[in-house]
Design a protein around this motif. Structure first.
Motif, PDB file in Angstrom:
ATOM      1  N   GLU A 168       0.849  -1.116  -0.043  1.00 34.56           N
ATOM      2  CA  GLU A 168       0.118   0.039  -0.067  1.00 34.56           C
ATOM      3  C   GLU A 168       0.960   1.341   0.003  1.00 34.56           C
ATOM      4  OE1 GLU A 168      -2.863   2.229   3.096  1.00 34.56           O
ATOM      5  OE2 GLU A 168      -2.606   0.306   3.464  1.00 34.56           O
ATOM      6  N   LEU A 169       0.630   2.030  -0.934  1.00 38.61           N
ATOM      7  CA  LEU A 169       1.312   3.444  -0.891  1.00 38.61           C
ATOM      8  C   LEU A 169       0.540   4.622  -0.529  1.00 38.61           C
ATOM      9  CD1 LEU A 169       3.187   3.209  -4.291  1.00 38.61           C
ATOM     10  CD2 LEU A 169       3.997   2.766  -2.273  1.00 38.61           C
ATOM     11  N   ASN A 170       1.152   5.294   0.616  1.00 38.54           N
ATOM     12  CA  ASN A 170       0.554   6.257   1.059  1.00 38.54           C
ATOM     13  C   ASN A 170       1.393   7.943   0.731  1.00 38.54           C
ATOM     14  OD1 ASN A 170      -1.467   4.951   2.753  1.00 38.54           O
ATOM     15  ND2 ASN A 170       0.531   4.206   3.536  1.00 38.54           N
ATOM     16  N   ALA A 171       0.740   8.842  -0.143  1.00 37.31           N
ATOM     17  CA  ALA A 171       1.310  10.009  -0.610  1.00 37.31           C
ATOM     18  C   ALA A 171       1.300  10.852   0.804  1.00 37.31           C
ATOM     19  CB  ALA A 171       0.452  10.664  -1.460  1.00 37.31           C
ATOM     20  N   ILE A 172       2.718  11.479   1.081  1.00 36.73           N
ATOM     21  CA  ILE A 172       2.809  12.436   2.129  1.00 36.73           C
ATOM     22  C   ILE A 172       3.462  13.573   1.801  1.00 36.73           C
ATOM     23  CG2 ILE A 172       2.773  10.568   4.169  1.00 36.73           C
ATOM     24  CD1 ILE A 172       5.732  10.802   4.074  1.00 36.73           C
TER      25      ILE A 172
END
Length: 140
Positions: free
Chosen positions: A91-95
């Motif tokens: 899972e990729l989370n943009a921060i």
């Protein structure tokens, strides 16, 4: 700008390692650059050195398309999965940058203008997506 290759330590190889170790990753989405294959940079330098007249001044060379670190990571994982369907994409989370600890400040926009190399010497920017596919084949 944002050099990567099948050799040494670099962002691509780090992301592949982290994909095996973690279920989710937080990736900076507000820094934009041009991923550049180191092999293409080497060819550009050789081409420049082989010119009949001695080039003078500053030349920039980088990938042909810009991306954020988040977009680059997505491309790495999608390409790895296309080449090997057993590759598990975390899972990729943009921060934002301010949520990622950095040892030194990084520019939000680090796009280089490579037009001088192309206009004066016909040296085209790196096709980083093609190179990414090639190095992932070699790494796997």
């Amino acid at each position: 700008s944002w050099l990567f290759s099948e050799y040494g330590s670099n962002f691509v190889k780090t992301m592949l390692r982290l994909a095996k170790e973690r279920d989710s990753l937080s990736i900076v989405h507000d820094q934009t650059g041009c991923p550049t294959y180191a092999g293409d940079l080497a060819h550009a330098i050789i081409s420049l050195l082989q010119q009949p007249t001695s080039p003078r001044g500053i030349f920039h060379y980088c990938g042909n398309k810009s991306a954020t670190w988040y977009e680059f990571t997505k491309a790495i994982f999608q390409t790895a999965h296309q080449l090997d369907d057993s590759f598990r994409i975390p899972e990729l989370n943009a921060i934002p940058t301010d949520q990622y600890p950095l040892h030194a400040p990084r520019p939000a926009y680090s796009i280089m203008d490579c037009s001088r190399l192309e206009n004066e010497f016909g040296i085209k920017p790196s096709d980083w997506k093609r190179a990414l596919r090639e190095i992932l084949r070699k790494i796997n």
